[in-house]
Design a protein around this motif. Sequence first.
Motif, mmCIF file in Angstrom:
data_model
loop_
_atom_site.group_PDB
_atom_site.id
_atom_site.type_symbol
_atom_site.label_atom_id
_atom_site.label_comp_id
_atom_site.label_asym_id
_atom_site.label_seq_id
_atom_site.Cartn_x
_atom_site.Cartn_y
_atom_site.Cartn_z
ATOM 1 N N LEU A 208 4.638 5.945 -4.229
ATOM 2 C CA LEU A 208 4.371 5.700 -2.809
ATOM 3 C C LEU A 208 4.904 6.823 -1.934
ATOM 4 C CD1 LEU A 208 5.113 1.992 -3.150
ATOM 5 C CD2 LEU A 208 3.078 2.819 -1.981
ATOM 6 N N ASP A 209 6.001 7.425 -2.372
ATOM 7 C CA ASP A 209 6.540 8.542 -1.590
ATOM 8 C C ASP A 209 5.555 9.694 -1.564
ATOM 9 O OD1 ASP A 209 9.072 7.433 -0.895
ATOM 10 O OD2 ASP A 209 9.660 7.668 -2.987
ATOM 11 N N THR A 210 4.931 9.966 -2.715
ATOM 12 C CA THR A 210 3.934 11.029 -2.774
ATOM 13 C C THR A 210 2.785 10.731 -1.815
ATOM 14 O OG1 THR A 210 4.441 11.284 -5.104
ATOM 15 C CG2 THR A 210 2.422 12.303 -4.325
ATOM 16 N N GLU A 234 -4.673 3.798 7.879
ATOM 17 C CA GLU A 234 -5.787 2.866 7.674
ATOM 18 C C GLU A 234 -5.475 1.896 6.540
ATOM 19 O OE1 GLU A 234 -9.183 5.998 9.259
ATOM 20 O OE2 GLU A 234 -8.896 5.687 7.121
ATOM 21 N N MET A 235 -4.817 2.410 5.496
ATOM 22 C CA MET A 235 -4.472 1.544 4.364
ATOM 23 C C MET A 235 -3.570 0.397 4.805
ATOM 24 S SD MET A 235 -5.853 2.457 1.635
ATOM 25 C CE MET A 235 -7.232 3.357 2.282
ATOM 26 N N LEU A 236 -2.665 0.715 5.735
ATOM 27 C CA LEU A 236 -1.708 -0.302 6.174
ATOM 28 C C LEU A 236 -2.401 -1.448 6.899
ATOM 29 C CD1 LEU A 236 1.175 2.046 7.340
ATOM 30 C CD2 LEU A 236 1.179 0.550 5.361
ATOM 31 N N ASP A 245 -0.545 -6.065 -0.590
ATOM 32 C CA ASP A 245 0.703 -6.137 -1.353
ATOM 33 C C ASP A 245 1.202 -4.752 -1.733
ATOM 34 O OD1 ASP A 245 0.615 -8.793 -1.177
ATOM 35 O OD2 ASP A 245 0.154 -9.205 -3.291
ATOM 36 N N TYR A 246 0.249 -3.890 -2.115
ATOM 37 C CA TYR A 246 0.633 -2.550 -2.564
ATOM 38 C C TYR A 246 1.312 -1.776 -1.436
ATOM 39 C CZ TYR A 246 0.194 1.805 -5.211
ATOM 40 O OH TYR A 246 0.454 2.946 -5.901
ATOM 41 N N PHE A 247 0.700 -1.806 -0.248
ATOM 42 C CA PHE A 247 1.216 -0.971 0.840
ATOM 43 C C PHE A 247 2.232 -1.691 1.724
ATOM 44 C CE2 PHE A 247 -2.761 1.125 -0.288
ATOM 45 C CZ PHE A 247 -2.293 2.401 -0.476
ATOM 46 N N HIS A 248 2.460 -2.990 1.477
ATOM 47 C CA HIS A 248 3.444 -3.703 2.287
ATOM 48 C C HIS A 248 4.558 -4.287 1.446
ATOM 49 C CE1 HIS A 248 1.356 -3.563 6.171
ATOM 50 N NE2 HIS A 248 0.275 -3.508 5.426
ATOM 51 N N ALA A 252 7.039 -0.179 -0.818
ATOM 52 C CA ALA A 252 6.236 0.519 0.173
ATOM 53 C C ALA A 252 7.010 0.625 1.480
ATOM 54 C CB ALA A 252 4.924 -0.228 0.394
ATOM 55 N N ARG A 253 7.692 -0.476 1.837
ATOM 56 C CA ARG A 253 8.461 -0.441 3.084
ATOM 57 C C ARG A 253 9.582 0.585 2.990
ATOM 58 N NH1 ARG A 253 7.630 -5.978 3.418
ATOM 59 N NH2 ARG A 253 9.629 -6.454 2.471
#
Lengths: 265, 380
Positions: A208-210, A234-236, A245-248, A252-253
């Motif tokens: 996720l950092d990348t 946009e993903m968020l 779930d992936y981005f939140h 991810a946070r």
Amino acid sequence: MTVATDPTPVIRLRGIRNQFGSHVVHDGLDLDVYRGEILGVVGGSGTGKSVLLRSIAGLQRPVAGEIEVLGTDVRAASEAERIALERRWGVMFQDGALFSSLNVRENVEVPMRAVEGLDPALRRAMADLKISMSGLPYLAGDKYPSELSGGMRKRAGLARALALDPEIVFLDEPTAGLDPIGAADFDTLIRQLSDTMGLTVFLVTHDLDTLHAICDRIAVLAEKKVLVTGTMDEMLRVDHPWVHDYFHGPRARAALTAKDAQKGS
Amino acid sequence: MQVLDRLETPVSVTTDQADGAVSLHLAGRFSLGDLTALHGALMQAATAGPFLVDLSGVTRLDTAAAWAIAEADAKATAAGHSMQITGASADSAALIQTVRDALPNPDTPPAKPMTLALWLDGYGRSVMGAVSFLMQLLGFLGLFLSRLARALRHPSEFRLTALVHHCHEVGLKAVPIVALMAFLIGIVLAFQGSTQLKQFGAEVFVVDLIAVSILRELGILLTAIIVAGRTASAFTAAIGSMKMREEIDAMRTLGIDPAAALIVPRVLALLLMLPILGMIANAAGLFGGALMSWVELGISPAMFQSRLIEGTDVSHLMVGMIKAPFFAIIIGVVGCHAGMQVGNNAESLGQKTSAAVVTAIFSVIVIDALFSIFFAQVGI
Ligand SMILES: Nc1ncnc2c1ncn2[C@@H]1O[C@H](COP(=O)(O)OP(=O)(O)O)[C@@H](O)[C@H]1O
Ligand SMILES: [Mg+2]
């Protein structure tokens, strides 16, 4: 190189179907990658990210669909066209996939040997330059892959992928298995190379950092196709359960906070 | 469109000398193939005097061209004059800067001269390496014996299934090749012996020739050599690939002793099977010899049999078979030891496997020679 100055995609996939026996990995997959951008491809384990990368790079033939890379139809290309095309992209495999019987410099020289009229001394110098540009120390050229750490092998793999100044590089989980500092360095390196050499980067990652740090656009692979593409912001906002779930998720946070902290400082 | 822009724009490097100043005009789309020419032109200009590099005609500058420009600049500066770049696009300028930053600073270590001391040092090291290898093998043999003793004291811990499996692999599966090899050797001996002995009218002694040479030496020696090639390599490859994938370390952490689990059943299987294979080889060799004697010399099987029983002492068989356990242990120990030496890369697996075969065959022959000397001295 700025993003999306060129409206024709360098990689254009339409209706890709990949299948192993009765196990369908992709079905009706569409994707465009534009010149000069870094596209991050994410998806759960086993959703076929590596298979997609292998299909584009011509290592695996999809059952159906169109693959156009740099204006050439990969599936219909003749032998000569394919060879010409392969010189214009580089692939970095997960663990570097260096030839274990050659040292790092010789590994980087392998693709250069196909170039006619290149003086061996110059070839050596160019290999050293690519090794140095990949962030390895100069003397690493004399080392054999078994003497390198995982991170150094990846850098050497990148140096080999960049040997012919390709227009596109495919990277399969380049930061997997690296320590956080090594991973961040690798991210910076990819961004820098992409900017200076005008590279288009197709980057499969779980990191996720990348995604936050270097990707211009993100493509999410789920349900056998590219579910959504877009920037991180946009993903968020996507409300598909997996994507959400992936981005939140907690990781991810954390990555987001880290990025904000970096911006703030 | 895309294809068109790739149609190689011919690269050109032209030099002109307007108003006393040398300038190089670069044009086109550079790739690695153009480096030799470009490097040559730039280097020539850099040694001559101050000059100008004009990049306005360049469609794409690659790292190779950027490197050549950076090198020429360094060379010109070293020679005390200057190089100027004009007409560089932002991308080109950025690339040249990146390449400059990445230019490796060769700090090659000086090559050491080959002195007598170094040469001796190298020799000493390889001798000590051989000694320590022998010590390691001996240690490994001790490990095997101690684990075997423990297995005898605690029979319930012994891995019978593994032993049976390895007996099948090492013994049963080797029967066809060993029998065929011995049969052919018997034929060759009978044939060669008969042509020589016929000259003296002593054809019947061919039976003694075949029996003594096969029972005493060839049967067991050739069997051991075949088993060394087949089994030592298989042991090394199997144990080595487990070592590579950290399975051996996993065993240790789970409280399983790798020596007891991997080495004892393998070496023990060899110890049990090699004498049996040797007996099979003896029988097949005698059979081949009898067949050839019958065809070539008309010695009937019955006559062969009676001559064999009368003329050949059973001590010849004993002398042959007593070597079998020694061969078995050395082959097993060498194969397993090499497997444990494998590092974590595939290359060392291949190296160790072939080294194991060579060492095993060599040791078998050395032991055989030692036995020959021993038996000659004690007069058996
Ligand atoms: N050569 C193959 N033969 C059979 N199945 C394969 C093969 N390669 C990949 N697969 C299957 O395709 C799916 C996607 O694999 P992969 O692309 O490696 O996933 P990931 O997204 O984790 O990289 C997996 O379910 C895998 O089992
Ligand atoms: Mg994968």
